[in-house]
Design an enzyme around this catalytic site. Structure first.
Site, PDB file in Angstrom:
ATOM      1  N   ARG A 156     141.308 -14.281 -60.257  1.00  0.00           N
ATOM      2  CA  ARG A 156     140.272 -15.126 -60.662  1.00  0.00           C
ATOM      3  C   ARG A 156     139.046 -13.810 -60.126  1.00  0.00           C
ATOM      4  NH1 ARG A 156     142.312 -19.773 -56.290  1.00  0.00           N
ATOM      5  NH2 ARG A 156     144.265 -19.183 -57.463  1.00  0.00           N
TER       6      ARG A 156
ATOM      7  N   LYS B 163     154.983 -10.470 -52.938  1.00  0.00           N
ATOM      8  CA  LYS B 163     155.221 -11.819 -53.897  1.00  0.00           C
ATOM      9  C   LYS B 163     156.349 -11.048 -53.588  1.00  0.00           C
ATOM     10  CE  LYS B 163     152.819 -11.887 -57.991  1.00  0.00           C
ATOM     11  NZ  LYS B 163     152.555 -12.994 -57.952  1.00  0.00           N
TER      12      LYS B 163
END
Length: 482
Positions: free
Chosen positions: A338, A264
């Site tokens: 996920r 990130k």
């Protein structure tokens, strides 16, 4: 040496219901604002003009009441806003008194309007309990805060206050867990804390990395593989006798998210201590459901891992085998939520065969773009379940908006080298939900994407800066509706 971490769970103030005022403790009152089409003289107390605007709290130098809190038009949600603002103002007043040598007070009396109903009192209590919430890691003595609020009104409101206290405790615990800094909050810490705070009616099993390996939790192990602090699966069960429904809750428990090898940007990475806010909401919700003694069986699963960067981190292009055997082509290691949810959904459904499944996760930035920072995204395969979630949220002051599971994008989830793609082409929030749907076995399922409302930079309503605790109250209220 004093532990600088605040206690988990946070101790909230006590709210009592009394029939009349007592001498000694300072007094606050609630007033509504005059309607726009009504001509009337402005209310003035001690030379202070009282607006009655929802959330306005004014300190008056003379008269029976020290604080006047505005209720706006008097709708229930305005009571929550007024209660939160009043709680903050009273704590500020206490700190000011102490700083200037005044007499400290630890109790306040709040006079309820005659028109207040049980719904109004529930909302007011939520605001009072949560508006003054504080989480600060410090070596200094904590600032003084009010410990008791006496609501002066009909004693039948006691039941409403008690229920509000459970809902507020669920929200506060979610905030506590999400706010805890990640140098403390390892997957093991989260699991151990969940077991400690669960309460006597909730059974907790903590599954370590050896168990996860033996059971084939490839998604959790892949995400957690780059960290020196191994992953955990937190398994919590509440089984009241005679329960007709079984609700499976699954919460994303990423205790810190660097993004892995798909790292990130630095600017926002410090916020990733709250990337387990969905898992925190699930832990707090089952605790609240048990505290209320709701007649529904609940299983809560939180796959907890730290998504880090190292030579053992998983890579884009990897193919990961989940619990149950389905495989995923990894496209972006920053889509780690996920991956861990897929394992937990497959495991929970196969082991428990529940009637309903709900997962909660800070899953996609797309939901922040779509719905902003105060509304949760709701995806569901079952309209009745979706309606229950929205209605539950409305009753407890949490807003949800149902998003479409667009079948035109479902084919994008099909994998070329594995069964499914982790990051298929298409709108991010929708394709993430479609990916998770692959692991739900056709059961009635709702996915709550709380990436937007899980954090706040400022005060609003009962929310304070930091983790908001969003979704915990909805999950408790959803269980109550089954």
């Amino acid at each position: 040496m004093r532990n600088p971490l605040p206690p988990v769970p946070t101790s909230l103030l006590d709210i009592e219901v009394a029939g009349d005022l007592r001498r000694g403790a300072p007094v606050a009152r609630l007033v509504t604002a005059p309607a726009d089409d009504v001509e009337s003289e402005p209310l003035e107390i001690g030379g202070v003009r009282i607006t009655g605007k929802a959330g306005d709290v004014q300190t008056v130098p003379a008269g029976e009441a020290r604080w006047i809190a505005g209720l706006g038009d008097g709708e229930p949600k305005q009571y929550r806003k007024a209660g939160a603002a009043l709680g903050r103002a009273v704590n500020a007043g206490l700190a000011d008194d102490v700083d200037h040598g005044g007499k400290a007070f630890r109790a306040v009396q709040l006079v309820l309007p005659e028109e207040a109903s049980g719904e109004h009192v529930t909302e007011l209590a939520l605001g009072l309990l949560l508006g003054g919430y504080r989480f600060k890691v410090t070596g200094e003595d904590p600032s003084p805060s009010v410990r008791t609020v006496r609501l002066v009104g009909h004693e039948s409101f006691t039941e409403h206050v008690s229920r509000a206290a459970v809902l507020a405790a669920s929200t506060a615990l979610t905030r506590d867990l999400a706010n805890t800094p990640s140098n403390i909050k390892s997957p093991a810490w989260l699991a151990d804390t969940a077991a400690r705070v669960a309460g006597p009616r909730v059974e907790v099993a903590i599954r370590d990395e050896k168990w996860l390996t033996a059971q084939g939790f490839g998604g959790v192990l892949a995400v957690g593989g780059g960290s020196s602090r191994p992953p955990r699966l937190i398994e919590m069960t509440y089984k009241p006798s005679g329960a007709a429904k079984h609700l499976l809750l699954v919460g994303k428990g990423i205790t810190f998210d660097t993004g892995g090898l798909s790292i990130k940007p630095a600017d926002g990475m410090h916020l990733m201590r709250t990337d387990m806010a969905g898992g925190a909401a699930v832990i707090a919700a089952i605790r609240g459901i048990a505290a209320l003694g709701l007649p529904v069986r609940v299983t809560a699963l939180v796959p907890a891992a730290e998504n880090h960067v190292s030579g053992s981190a998983y890579r884009p292009g990897d193919i990961v085998r989940h619990y149950g055997g389905k495989t995923t082509e990894v496209g972006n290691t920053d889509a780690e939520g996920r991956m861990v949810l897929a394992d937990a959904l497959a495991y929970g459904i196969r082991k428990y065969n529940p009637d309903l499944v709900v997962d909660a996760a800070t899953l996609t930035g797309a939901m922040k773009v779509s719905l902003g920072l105060r509304t949760g995204g709701l995806f569901a395969t079952d309209s009745e379940l979706a309606s229950r979630v929205v209605s539950a949220g409305k009753r407890v002051g949490e807003a949800w908006w149902r998003m479409p599971l667009v079948e035109d994008y479902a084919e994008n989830v099909r994998g070329e080298f594995g069964d499914v793609r982790q990051t298929p082409a298409g709108p991010g929030g929708i394709t993430a939900a479609l990916f998770l749907r692959e692991f739900t076995e056709g059961l009635p399922w709702a996915h709550l994407d709380i990436a937007g409302p899980a954090r706040s930079e400022k005060n609003y309503d009962d929310v304070v800066p930091g983790a908001t605790g969003f979704a915990a109250r909805t999950l408790v209220e959803l269980a109550a509706s089954l």
